[in-house]
Design an enzyme around this catalytic site. Structure first.
Site, PDB file in Angstrom:
ATOM      1  N   ARG A 213       7.658  40.722  55.567  1.00 48.51           N
ATOM      2  CA  ARG A 213       7.008  40.196  56.756  1.00 48.51           C
ATOM      3  C   ARG A 213       5.786  41.054  57.133  1.00 48.51           C
ATOM      4  O   ARG A 213       4.747  40.537  57.502  1.00 48.51           O
ATOM      5  CB  ARG A 213       8.014  40.166  57.910  1.00 48.51           C
ATOM      6  CG  ARG A 213       7.760  39.061  58.887  1.00 48.51           C
ATOM      7  CD  ARG A 213       8.905  38.905  59.873  1.00 48.51           C
ATOM      8  NE  ARG A 213      10.141  38.446  59.286  1.00 48.51           N
ATOM      9  CZ  ARG A 213      10.392  37.204  58.897  1.00 48.51           C
ATOM     10  NH1 ARG A 213       9.486  36.278  59.029  1.00 48.51           N
ATOM     11  NH2 ARG A 213      11.541  36.879  58.358  1.00 48.51           N
TER      12      ARG A 213
ATOM     13  N   SER B 161      12.976  37.304  68.086  1.00 50.68           N
ATOM     14  CA  SER B 161      13.100  36.512  66.861  1.00 50.68           C
ATOM     15  C   SER B 161      12.708  37.371  65.673  1.00 50.68           C
ATOM     16  O   SER B 161      11.930  38.314  65.800  1.00 50.68           O
ATOM     17  CB  SER B 161      12.162  35.322  66.924  1.00 50.68           C
ATOM     18  OG  SER B 161      10.831  35.799  66.877  1.00 50.68           O
ATOM     19  N   LYS B 162      13.257  37.006  64.539  1.00 44.24           N
ATOM     20  CA  LYS B 162      12.994  37.810  63.350  1.00 44.24           C
ATOM     21  C   LYS B 162      11.541  37.722  62.901  1.00 44.24           C
ATOM     22  O   LYS B 162      11.089  38.500  62.091  1.00 44.24           O
ATOM     23  CB  LYS B 162      13.942  37.424  62.228  1.00 44.24           C
ATOM     24  CG  LYS B 162      13.823  36.004  61.756  1.00 44.24           C
ATOM     25  CD  LYS B 162      14.853  35.747  60.669  1.00 44.24           C
ATOM     26  CE  LYS B 162      14.963  34.253  60.439  1.00 44.24           C
ATOM     27  NZ  LYS B 162      16.256  33.829  59.991  1.00 44.24           N
ATOM     28  N   ARG B 163      10.794  36.770  63.432  1.00 43.53           N
ATOM     29  CA  ARG B 163       9.380  36.712  63.063  1.00 43.53           C
ATOM     30  C   ARG B 163       8.602  37.852  63.709  1.00 43.53           C
ATOM     31  O   ARG B 163       7.543  38.234  63.242  1.00 43.53           O
ATOM     32  CB  ARG B 163       8.757  35.385  63.500  1.00 43.53           C
ATOM     33  CG  ARG B 163       9.286  34.273  62.669  1.00 43.53           C
ATOM     34  CD  ARG B 163       8.593  32.950  62.878  1.00 43.53           C
ATOM     35  NE  ARG B 163       9.413  31.926  62.275  1.00 43.53           N
ATOM     36  CZ  ARG B 163       9.544  31.742  60.974  1.00 43.53           C
ATOM     37  NH1 ARG B 163       8.847  32.482  60.124  1.00 43.53           N
ATOM     38  NH2 ARG B 163      10.346  30.837  60.486  1.00 43.53           N
TER      39      ARG B 163
END
Ligand code: GLU
Length: 485
Positions: A477, A262-264
Site C-alpha cells: 500500500r 480502514s485498511k486503505r
C-alpha cells in the site's frame, strides 16, 4: 459527561467481546475487548470471548486462531471462551444452532414470529415498489398473517422459507445507550426482521440476543456501528419477555481525515502491529486513549492504572483519531524504560527468536558466505522501511500511471488472500499479471521492490510468506501510494 451505568447488585457483571472470525484480527476488536475487560475487572466481573461465526461462508478457523493469538499477545485474555470453556458454553455460535432454532420456533409458537415464503423475485419486486413509493422499509409483510393451514401445507411441501419477527406496526421503540441517553425509533421504519435464514442458520441479531441473554451478559459494550441494530435487539428482548442488557456503544476509531478507520489509510490488522514491533503495553495504552482519558489526563498509563480509574464518565464521543505518530511516540517511551536484558528478551520474543529465524535462515543460506552477511541480506524480514520513490520502483518502459493502477489491483488482490502461504501468494500474483496487463517480469519486480526494498532477494513468494500478510499489505500500500501520479 455525567453518565450513570447501572451495576446489578444481585449478580456479577458479565461482558463479552464477540468478534466474527472473517479475516485478519482487527484493531477494533482489541479496542472493544480492552474496554470490556477493564470494565469487568473494575467491577469484579467476568469477561467472555464469544466467536460469532454464523456467516459460514466467510468464517475460518485460521481467523479464529488469529483472534485468540492477538488478544493474548495484548494480554486481553478471557475468563470464558471457546478454547478455555466455561459454564455458559459452547462459546462458538456455529455450535449453538439448535438453540437458535428452538428459540425462533418458540416465538412462532407464541404468535410473535412467522414463516415467510417470499421468493427472491417477490423480494425484488417489493424493493422496487418501496423505492417507487419512497418507503424506508421494503418487506410488505405479505406472509405475516397467512392462515395456519396454508403455512402447514407450504412447510410440508418443503417450500423454502425464513422466520421473521412480527415487529410492532405502530408506535416507537426506545433504545437506551449508557453514553448517549435514549433514542426513540419510529417502528414504521423497521422491517419485520429475519431471525432464521432459509438455510436454518440464525441471523446475527437472533444469535446475538439469544446468546447475550443465555450467557447472562449484563452490559453490551460494542462499537457505535451497531447502534442501528439495537432497536431490533430491543424488540427481540421484548418478544422473548427478557430484560435487555445495558447497551454502551463506543465511538468508532477514525483515520486522521476523520473517516472510519480502514485498511486503505491505516494498518488495521493486529498482526501488523505485533510484527512491526509495537509493545503490547504501548498498544493497550494507545487503545485506552481512544475516547477515554485518565483523571489527570496522563498520556502514559498502564492497564492496571486504567482499571483502577475506569469510569465510562470519562469517555468522550467525538471520534478518536488512530494516530500512528502518537503510537510511535508512546512505544518509544515504553522501549526506553526497558532494562537492557528486558529489551533483549523483547527482541527475542518479537522476531529475533529462534522460531522466526528458522523461517528466514533457509531463504538466505545459499546467498551468504559469512554468518555476518546474514544481517544485511535479511533487513527487510525485520525492519520497517520507507517505500522507495517512483523512479526506483519503476522498471524501464513502464509508465507510472500503469504501475500505479496495477499496484492498486495487486494490493486489493493480496488483501483478499485467505490462507497466507507461498502457493496462494504465487497464484494471486500470477493472476494479477493477466488482470493488470503488465509483463510478468515488470509486475513481479515492482512487487519485490515494494515488499523488500531491494532488486535481488530470495524467492519472492516464499519471502512474502515469511514476512507475513500484514506487513506485505502495508508495504504494498505504501509503494502504491508512492506511485500515485
Ligand atoms: N459479531 C459482531 C462483531 O463482529 C458483534 C457485535 C456485538 O458486539 O454485538 O462485531
Amino acid at each position: 459527561m455525567s453518565v450513570n451505568i447501572p451495576i446489578p447488585q444481585d449478580r456479577p457483571v458479565r461482558v463479552r467481546v464477540a468478534p466474527s472470525p472473517t479475516g485478519d484480527p482487527h484493531v477494533g476488536t482489541a479496542y472493544i475487548a480492552l474496554f470490556n475487560k477493564a470494565f469487568a475487572e473494575k467491577h469484579g466481573g467476568r469477561f467472555v470471548l464469544r466467536i460469532e461465526d454464523t456467516d459460514q461462508k466467510r468464517s475460518t478457523a485460521e481467523s479464529e486462531q488469529a483472534i485468540f493469538d492477538s488478544l493474548r499477545w495484548l494480554g486481553l485474555d478471557w475468563h470464558e471462551g471457546p478454547d478455555v470453556g466455561g459454564p455458559y458454553g459452547p462459546y462458538r455460535q456455529s455450535e449453538r444452532t439448535e438453540i437458535y432454532r428452538a428459540h425462533a420456533q418458540r416465538l412462532v409458537d407464541e404468535g410473535r414470529a412467522y414463516h415467510c415464503f417470499a421468493t427472491a423475485e417477490e423480494l425484488a419486486e417489493m424493493r422496487e415498489t418501496a423505492l417507487a413509493e419512497g418507503r424506508r422499509t421494503a418487506y410488505d409483510r405479505r406472509y405475516r398473517d397467512l392462515p395456519r393451514e396454508e403455512v402447514e401445507r407450504r412447510l410440508a411441501a418443503g417450500e423454502s422459507h425464513v422466520i421473521r419477527l412480527k415487529m410492532p406496526l405502530g408506535g416507537s421503540t426506545r433504545v437506551k445507550d449508557g453514553l448517549r441517553g435514549g433514542i426513540d425509533i419510529d417502528n414504521a421504519e423497521l422491517d419485520d426482521q429475519i431471525l432464521l435464514k432459509s438455510d436454518g442458520f440464525p441471523t446475527y441479531h437472533l444469535a446475538n440476543v439469544v446468546d447475550d441473554h443465555l450467557m447472562e451478559i449484563t452490559h453490551v459494550i460494542r462499537a457505535e456501528e451497531w447502534i442501528p441494530s439495537t432497536p431490533k435487539h430491543v424488540l427481540l428482548y421484548e418478544a422473548f419477555g427478557w430484560q435487555a442488557p445495558v447497551f454502551i456503544h463506543l465511538p468508532l476509531l477514525r483515520n486522521k481525515d476523520k473517516t472510519k478507520i480502514s485498511k486503505r489509510k491505516n494498518p488495521v490488522s493486529l498482526e501488523y502491529y505485533r510484527t512491526t514491533g509495537y509493545l503490547p503495553e504501548a498498544m493497550l495504552n494507545f487503545l485506552g486513549r481512544m475516547g477515554w482519558s485518565m483523571p489527570d489526563e496522563a498520556e502514559k498509563f498502564d492497564y492496571a492504572q486504567m482499571v483502577e480509574h475506569f469510569d465510562f464518565g470519562r469517555m468522550s464521543l467525538g471520534g478518536p483519531i488512530f494516530d500512528l505518530d502518537k503510537l510511535d511516540w508512546l512505544n518509544g517511551m515504553y522501549i526506553r524504560e526497558l532494562e537492557p536484558e528486558a529489551l533483549v528478551a523483547r527482541l527475542q520474543s518479537w522476531l529475533l527468536g529462534s522460531g522466526y529465524l528458522a523461517e528466514v535462515a533457509p531463504l538466505v543460506r545459499e546467498r551468504i558466505k559469512r554468518l555476518g552477511d546474514f544481517v544485511p541480506s535479511t533487513t527487510f524480514f525485520f525492519g520497517p522501511f520507507d517505500a522507495l520513490p517512483p523512479e526506483q520502483l519503476l522498471p524501464k518502459k513502464v509508465e507510472q500511471a500503469d504501475a500505479y493502477k496495477a499496484m492498486k489491483s495487486v494490493t486489493d488482490a493480496i488483501d483478499a488472500v485467505a490462507t497466507w502461504d507461498e502457493a496462494s501468494i504465487e497464484a494471486t500474483l500470477r493472476e494479477q499479471v493477466e488482470v493488470t496487463g503488465l509483463k510478468l517480469r515488470d509486475l513481479f519486480m515492482i512487487v519485490r521492490l515494494a515488499v523488500t526494498g531491494q532488486k535481488a532477494t530470495p524467492p519472492l513468494f516464499e519471502s512474502m510468506a515469511v514476512i507475513g500478510k500484514a506487513r506485505c499489505q502495508y508495504r504494498l500500500r505504501e509503494a502504491t501510494h508512492a506511485l500515485k501520479p
